[in-house]
Structure formats: structure tokens, C-alpha cells
Design an enzyme around this catalytic site. Sequence first.
Site, PDB file in Angstrom:
ATOM      1  N   GLY A 158       0.753  -1.238   0.000  1.00 55.67           N
ATOM      2  CA  GLY A 158       0.000   0.000   0.000  1.00 55.67           C
ATOM      3  C   GLY A 158       0.785   1.292   0.000  1.00 55.67           C
ATOM      4  N   CYS A 172     -11.838   2.658 -29.478  1.00 53.12           N
ATOM      5  CA  CYS A 172     -13.122   3.327 -29.704  1.00 53.12           C
ATOM      6  C   CYS A 172     -13.898   3.522 -28.418  1.00 53.12           C
ATOM      7  CB  CYS A 172     -13.928   2.525 -30.713  1.00 53.12           C
ATOM      8  SG  CYS A 172     -13.052   2.439 -32.264  1.00 53.12           S
ATOM      9  N   GLU A 173     -13.404   4.365 -27.578  1.00 54.96           N
ATOM     10  CA  GLU A 173     -14.057   4.730 -26.313  1.00 54.96           C
ATOM     11  C   GLU A 173     -13.638   6.167 -26.014  1.00 54.96           C
ATOM     12  OE1 GLU A 173     -15.535   2.696 -23.701  1.00 54.96           O
ATOM     13  OE2 GLU A 173     -15.286   0.743 -24.656  1.00 54.96           O
ATOM     14  N   ARG A 204       3.436  -1.625  -5.760  1.00 54.10           N
ATOM     15  CA  ARG A 204       3.678  -0.349  -6.448  1.00 54.10           C
ATOM     16  C   ARG A 204       5.024   0.283  -6.065  1.00 54.10           C
ATOM     17  NH1 ARG A 204      -0.828   2.816  -8.008  1.00 54.10           N
ATOM     18  NH2 ARG A 204      -2.020   1.604  -6.500  1.00 54.10           N
ATOM     19  N   TYR A 255      -9.179   5.153 -12.972  1.00 52.14           N
ATOM     20  CA  TYR A 255      -9.103   5.898 -11.699  1.00 52.14           C
ATOM     21  C   TYR A 255      -8.902   7.404 -11.898  1.00 52.14           C
ATOM     22  CZ  TYR A 255      -7.401   1.168 -10.566  1.00 52.14           C
ATOM     23  OH  TYR A 255      -7.217  -0.187 -10.472  1.00 52.14           O
ATOM     24  N   PRO A 263       4.692  -5.253  -0.621  1.00 53.34           N
ATOM     25  CA  PRO A 263       4.704  -4.069  -1.484  1.00 53.34           C
ATOM     26  C   PRO A 263       4.649  -4.456  -2.958  1.00 53.34           C
ATOM     27  CG  PRO A 263       6.929  -4.605  -0.814  1.00 53.34           C
ATOM     28  CD  PRO A 263       6.028  -5.593  -0.122  1.00 53.34           C
TER      29      PRO A 263
HETATM   30  N1  LLP Z   1      -1.450  -7.024  -0.746  1.00 51.61           N
HETATM   31  C1  LLP Z   1      -2.748  -7.122  -1.079  1.00 51.61           C
HETATM   32  C2  LLP Z   1      -3.593  -8.059  -0.336  1.00 51.61           C
HETATM   33  C3  LLP Z   1      -3.271  -6.341  -2.110  1.00 51.61           C
HETATM   34  O1  LLP Z   1      -4.562  -6.443  -2.423  1.00 51.61           O
HETATM   35  C4  LLP Z   1      -2.426  -5.444  -2.815  1.00 51.61           C
HETATM   36  C5  LLP Z   1      -2.947  -4.634  -3.910  1.00 51.61           C
HETATM   37  C6  LLP Z   1      -1.066  -5.386  -2.447  1.00 51.61           C
HETATM   38  C7  LLP Z   1      -0.617  -6.184  -1.396  1.00 51.61           C
HETATM   39  C8  LLP Z   1      -0.098  -4.494  -3.120  1.00 51.61           C
HETATM   40  O2  LLP Z   1      -0.427  -3.154  -2.930  1.00 51.61           O
HETATM   41  P1  LLP Z   1       0.583  -1.995  -3.366  1.00 51.61           P
HETATM   42  O3  LLP Z   1       1.796  -2.089  -2.509  1.00 51.61           O
HETATM   43  O4  LLP Z   1       0.904  -2.201  -4.794  1.00 51.61           O
HETATM   44  O5  LLP Z   1      -0.193  -0.757  -3.146  1.00 51.61           O
HETATM   45  N2  LLP Z   1      -4.854  -1.413  -9.876  1.00 51.61           N
HETATM   46  C9  LLP Z   1      -4.730  -0.436  -8.825  1.00 51.61           C
HETATM   47  C10 LLP Z   1      -4.104  -1.003  -7.578  1.00 51.61           C
HETATM   48  C11 LLP Z   1      -4.820  -2.220  -7.061  1.00 51.61           C
HETATM   49  C12 LLP Z   1      -4.170  -2.769  -5.809  1.00 51.61           C
HETATM   50  C13 LLP Z   1      -4.721  -4.086  -5.474  1.00 51.61           C
HETATM   51  N3  LLP Z   1      -4.141  -4.694  -4.321  1.00 51.61           N
HETATM   52  C14 LLP Z   1      -3.969   0.761  -9.343  1.00 51.61           C
HETATM   53  O6  LLP Z   1      -3.550   0.750 -10.504  1.00 51.61           O
HETATM   54  O7  LLP Z   1      -3.804   1.746  -8.648  1.00 51.61           O
END
Ligand code: LLP
Length: 425
Positions: free
Chosen positions: A242, A349-350, A281, A321, A279
Amino acid sequence: MDHFEYRDGDLFAENVDISEIAAQVGTPFYCYSSATLRRHYAVLADALAQAGLPDTLICYSVKANSNIGVVATLAAQGAGADIVSQGELIRAMKAGIPAEKIVFSGVGKTAPEMRAALHAGIAQFNVESLSEIDMLASVAQDIGATARIALRVNPDIDAGTHEKISTGKAENKFGIAWEDAEAAYAHAAALDGIEANGIDIHIGSQITDLAPFRAAFEKTAELLDRLRANGHNITRLDLGGGLGVPYENNNETPPDPVAYAQMIEQILGDKGCQIILEPGRLIAANAGVLVTSVIRSKRGQAKNFMIVDAAMTELLRPTLYGAYHHIAPVIETTTSDQTIDWDVVGPVCESGDFLGLSRPLPDMPSGALLAVFSVGAYGAVLGSSYNTRPAAPEVLVDGERFEIVRQRPDYEAMLDGETVPDWLS
Ligand code: LLP
């Protein structure tokens, strides 16, 4: 920090000229930097070590960028994996992540997926409901295995992020309600084939403030004490992923991993538990760019459109988003070039198919290259072949070298598996 920079006006990924890759690979393509992936992993690993947390496991969240070249790069650094499907299990293992460093998250694991993960011998299932615990127990008993589980509890905390990527509020589909947690552990403890020795939380993604993390970790500490008082042997705390990254042309200041690690240490460091992080992102987002060519530009009454060969099929985040991704020419333009505002759009086409709105850019000729930044996470993985567009190739750079780590399929490969039914032929 990333390893994409302009040298004499030309964008490089590490020591490779992106225009050179474009000439060989064709556009659109994703370009990832190994040094950036390694660096982001190391920043977090060092922060945890520096904070004095002795027992930690970084499980890279494979969903962010699941290319096996990328996952293998992180495996070589010692990363584990957070997976959410059997497909990701196969990818993670193919990329060299040992099963004992794999945690399996997700709200809808099926019995065959559970069986595959138990056979592989993964470290932990993050379980999200009583019915999932029961199904896992029965699969484990069936094959004579024991499933080590953490219960994903929903701390009902607002992560302050986009509603579509917020997961830790009571109304989200994720986790077991906080109030039901103790009963769920008692339920799990009574089952054969299950060892419930972890707590798991994940409150959302692209979180740019430490406060919601603090609130969630404090609640976790409290729950841990209560569960131990109830006789549960809790040895692992999975704090999810996150952590946010800067998207707005690097003007944002998301939390510093050192401050994040110190906060974990302060709140949970003396609990004698292994700390697991997931992690995605943070590791991958700024390790990738999407390279696209201008097809043509079109000046209109209300708007000017720069039509490029990448689209929502390669980067869905702006459409889904309203996300901002910086867009810049691969060959830097001079200040004397007059810029006007362009909507940078794809051929799909959107009307929602755009990569960036009202971006000041010069009028670029057909064939000119643009880079869309910060697409290493949730870029290629959210891709689709809508409008029968072939998936863009993925290129991994390492120092002076690069390799295509996913090829562009030809149309024959794309249609392979589809048939005209017998009754029509
Ligand atoms: N752990 C779990 C249980 C998760 O559901 C996620 C992301 C992560 C870890 C990794 O989270 P991060 O560190 O990447 O924030 N498609 C969206 C993001 C969806 C995240 C889904 N879960 C976007 O492009 O912003």
C-alpha cells in the site's frame, strides 16, 4: 529514484537509449529498469534492517507487475511473493521464488488453487472468511497437509486513497470484520489441517500518508495481545502493501520507507513476530515507462488530440481511476518549441480512452516517440486486447543490455484458440 534520465536530450533507461529499443522492438512497448527494481527493493529492505526489525520477509506483490523477468529480478534480491491466483503461483515459482517465501492472498481462492499451493508448500494462506477456512481445512485434510494461515482482518480504517483501491473499510469486500476476528481464530484453532498463527491486514493502495498505517498497526497490536491472551500462538504479522509513490512529475512526497519501517518497529517490533510486507507499487511503479509513437494529431474546436499507438489497453489507470501519469517526448524538445495543450489519446473506440488530458506538448510529427512514466506497476498487468490489439511487448533493461521479456503476439497467436463453431462451417 529511478534510472530513467535524459542524456543529451535523449531518454535513456539505465545505459540504453530508449529510441534504440523502439527502433528494434516497435511501439508501443513497456520498458523496465532492473536497477530501479533492485534499488526500490533495497531501500525497503535497508529501512527494515535499519529500524532494527530482525525477522522480516518482503513478499513482492506479483499482481503489480507479474512479468517473470521482473519477478526473477526481485527473486535474485531475496524477495518473496504475495500471490492471488494459481497463475501467479506458477509465475512466482518459475521466476525462482522459493515456495517458503510465498503468501497467498485473495478473497476468492478456489479448492484447486488451494491444493496447488499446499502441494507447492507455500509459507502462508491469507484467509478472508470462515467458509474459506473450512474449505482450506478440508483440502488440507484431503491431501494430509497442514495449511499455515493468517486471518485477514478488516480494521475498518479509511486509507484516504481512491475508493476503487481502498480495501480496509468495513464496506469493502476484503477480510473478516474486526468484531468477528476472535471468534474466527477460535473457529480455525478447532480445525484439523489448519495452523492459524498469523494476522494479516491490507488497507489499500497508493497510500500517501502514514497515519492510516499507524492506526491499522495499532489495532493489529491490540488484536495480537487479545489473541495471545486467548491462547493463540501468533508468530507472524503480515502488514500488506500500500505504500504510495510519486506520480505527479515527482512533485508528490509519499511516506519515506525509513519512517514507515520505524513506525512498524515502534508499534510491533517487540512482539516477537516475523513481519511480512507485500509491497507492489513501491517496488515496480517508477521502474517502468510505456513508450508510444504519435500516429497523428488533430486540432479540434474544443480540444486538440494527439493520437498515439498506446491506449487504455496498455495503461488503464487514467481511464479507470482518473490517474495522472507524466508524459514527455523521448527526444527532448527545445524550449523554443511552442507547446499547446493536447489530450493524449489512444486509437481505442471509447471516449474514456486517454493517457493524459490537457498536456502541454509541442505538435509532434507522426512517428515521434513519447514516454508515459510510472507504468511499471498496474500497467501491463491491467492490459487487454480490446479492439483486437496485440499485447505490447515488455522489455527489461539491465545496465547496457536489454531483452524482450514478453514478445508481441502476432495475429495468428491472438486468434489461436478461437473457432467458428461446427454448425457454421
Ligand atoms: N497485498 C494485497 C492483499 C493487495 O490487495 C495489494 C494490492 C497489495 C498487497 C499491493 O499493494 P501496493 O503495494 O501495490 O499498493 N490497480 C490499482 C491497484 C490495485 C491494488 C490491489 N491490491 C492501481 O492501478 O492503482
